[in-house]
Design an enzyme around this catalytic site. Structure first.
Site, PDB file in Angstrom:
ATOM      1  N   GLU A  60       3.562  -5.183  12.412  1.00 53.43           N
ATOM      2  CA  GLU A  60       2.631  -4.066  12.213  1.00 53.43           C
ATOM      3  C   GLU A  60       1.517  -4.592  11.317  1.00 53.43           C
ATOM      4  OE1 GLU A  60       2.950  -1.371  13.843  1.00 53.43           O
ATOM      5  OE2 GLU A  60       4.988  -1.706  14.559  1.00 53.43           O
ATOM      6  N   CYS A 116      -3.074   1.765   6.312  1.00 50.42           N
ATOM      7  CA  CYS A 116      -3.461   1.082   7.553  1.00 50.42           C
ATOM      8  C   CYS A 116      -4.051   2.060   8.561  1.00 50.42           C
ATOM      9  CB  CYS A 116      -2.265   0.357   8.145  1.00 50.42           C
ATOM     10  SG  CYS A 116      -0.851   1.445   8.386  1.00 50.42           S
ATOM     11  N   GLU A 145       7.396   0.651  16.007  1.00 49.98           N
ATOM     12  CA  GLU A 145       8.419   1.182  15.118  1.00 49.98           C
ATOM     13  C   GLU A 145       8.575   2.662  15.429  1.00 49.98           C
ATOM     14  OE1 GLU A 145       6.891   0.095  11.199  1.00 49.98           O
ATOM     15  OE2 GLU A 145       8.152  -1.693  11.251  1.00 49.98           O
ATOM     16  N   ASN A 150       0.804  -1.232   0.000  1.00 53.51           N
ATOM     17  CA  ASN A 150       0.000   0.000   0.000  1.00 53.51           C
ATOM     18  C   ASN A 150       0.830   1.273   0.000  1.00 53.51           C
ATOM     19  OD1 ASN A 150       0.715  -0.652   2.704  1.00 53.51           O
ATOM     20  ND2 ASN A 150      -0.869   0.696   3.453  1.00 53.51           N
TER      21      ASN A 150
END
Ligand code: NDP
Length: 480
Positions: free
Chosen positions: A248, A282, A461, A150
């Site tokens: 993630e 996301c 992260e 994405n």
């Protein structure tokens, strides 16, 4: 026809098997390049190269790593337009998104971690009159980085940059659906003088090339961004091998809009947070909860502005939305529109396949959709759709909004709209999410921790969190 190559031991090369995969252009639905169909033998070559490069790279010093990473970022910045065009063509995203979000952020990721490593410290604990403890944070060795389609270069560099800055060598795999900018990155790394074997990019299928990276006993840490189901598969392999894991994963993010919000900002940002990158981020908000007092007004404005969005040729800067990433993905998103109807929802706008022109008639276009009238526990409101589809629902109280927002298996991000700072603070404390935005969305400071709770992932992260993930901690206790 472009033939994308693997980048292993400083060389560009096809897969050892000689196999190729088709790479489709989402805007046209046509194959426009081929990518190496890599397997475990390519991953083995990449790991061998990484292991050989590790002693020098891990000990060359932070200034040298800073210098080379900065050079790579400079080259990406110089070629922003080339990278942006490639990203848009490969993923179907609107060129304006690639120009203003993806590529600027990719170079910023590299620059950020190149600099961050210069300031990365470790702890020391003094036992008065007895001993001093100091903590070393050492590179792990060879690490695996696996990223989705994405935000291709944006998320690829988000992992690779901290891994390299901390002195690790990397075996990385971009999504097989969006390999082009990783290929351009490989060429850029060669030009920037990145030593051979420090970064290795293996193209190919997730269950084959990706799985081989995760399974390899020498990849001691895996940083993965992708779907929750894939994350579960990865963890099944990596956890018994005691690898460090950063996952993630998916999301189903709520936007909670109170009647006292700044209406204009709330509605314009909600349009963006719903449909930026075709809703394939996301962090996009896909469940919109609006306080009943302003529900109708907000809904009407959201629908009006959604209808005004232009969907079409990704290369045309006039378009807000391009094509979805693949035919299968569009079919999946459309499947959810059917489910929404079966569940009693009303599609207020969008959800139509369009063919912008004869030339683009095979592209994967879908107009952005807003759905109303669904309960919170239905599939449309519970499962990640990851496309240009949002639902809207009214609520009456803060408690109800909180229950609705927290009422899924996911917990990545949440957006709150209110002028009441006490309410915002109260809600932020109780929301089950790794990231809470108050009166904004996608406002990112790269120093902040990034990641989700519940089924949205494990670990964080960003900033120091990434530097910590990619280092092994050793305490040294010196008695005196
Ligand atoms: P996938 O989980 O399908 O794939 C992600 C990556 O993993 C791809 O490179 C894929 O390769 C690879 N892969 C697939 N199977 C395996 C395997 N068995 N072993 C190792 N690697 C494998 O996700 P998508 O690419 O479809 O991305 C969309 C998902 O990513 C959404 O769920 C979205 O929410 C999530 N995401 C999460 C973010 C976050 O920060 N939390 C940010 C962005 C996206 P291949 O493409 O070849 O199959």
């Amino acid at each position: 026809m472009i033939k994308i190559q693997n980048y292993i031991n400083g060389q560009l090369a096809p897969a050892l098997s000689g196999g190729w995969l088709d790479n489709y252009e989402p805007g046209t639905g046509q194959v426009y390049s081929h990518i190496p169909d890599s397997d475990a033998s390519d991953v083995q070559a990449a790991v061998d190269a990484a292991e050989a490069a590790f002693p020098t790279w891990s000990s060359c010093g932070v200034n040298e790593r800073y210098r080379i990473l900065h050079r790579i970022a400079d080259l990406i910045e110089e070629r922003l337009e080339v990278f942006a065009q490639a990203e848009s063509r490969d993923s179907g995203k609107a060129i304006t998104t690639a120009r203003s979000v993806d590529i600027p952020r990719a170079q910023a990721n590299i620059r950020f971690f190149a600099t961050a490593i210069l300031h990365f410290g470790a702890e020391s604990h003094h036992m008065e009159g007895q001993a001093v403890n100091y903590t070393l944070r050492q590179p792990i060795g060879t690490v695996g980085c696996i990223s989705p389609w994405n935000l291709p270069l944006y998320l690829f560099t988000w992992k690779i940059a901290p891994a390299l800055a901390t002195g690790n060598c990397v075996v990385a795999k971009p999504s097989e659906m969006t390999p082009m900018t990783a290929f351009l990155l490989a060429q850029t790394c060669i030009e920037a003088g990145l030593p051979a074997g420090v970064l290795n990019i293996v193209h190919g299928l997730g269950p084959k090339a990706g799985q081989a990276i995760v399974e390899h006993p020498k990849t001691k840490a895996i940083s993965f961004t992708g779907g929750t189901a894939t994350g579960r598969t990865l963890a099944r392999t990596a956890a018994p091998m005691f690898k460090k894991l950063s996952l993630e994963l998916g999301g189903k993010n709520p936007n909670v809009i109170f009647a006292d919000c700044n209406f204009e900002e709330a509605v314009s940002t909600t349009v963006r947070s719903s449909f930026a990158n075709n809703g394939q981020i996301c962090l996009c908000g896909s469940r919109i909860y609006v306080e009943r007092k302003i529900y109708d007004k907000f809904k009407d404005e959201l629908v009006r502005r959604t209808k005004a969005l232009k969907t079409g040729n990704p290369a045309d800067p006039e378009n807000d939305l391009g094509a979805l990433v693949s035919e299968q993905h569009r079919a999946k998103v459309m499947g959810y529109l059917d489910i929404a109807k079966q569940e009693g929802g009303t599609i207020l706008c969008g959800g139509e396949i369009i063919k912008p022109s004869a030339e683009l008639s095979g592209g994967y276009y879908l107009t952005p959709a807003v759905i109303e009238g669904l309960p919170n526990d239905c599939r449309t409101n519970q499962e990640e759709i990851f496309g240009p589809v949002v639902t809207i629902q009214p609520f009456d109280t803060e408690e109800e909004a909180l229950a609705l927002a927290n009422g899924t298996q996911y917990g990545l991000a949440c957006t709150l709209w209110t002028q009441d700072i006490s309410r915002a603070t109260r809600m932020a404390e109780r929301l089950q999410a790794g990231i809470v935005w108050v009166n904004c969305w996608m406002l990112r400071d790269l120093r902040t921790p990034f990641g989700g709770v519940k089924n949205s992932g494990v670990g964080r992260e960003g900033g120091t969190e990434a530097l910590r993930f990619f280092t092994e901690v050793k305490n040294v206790c010196v008695s005196y």
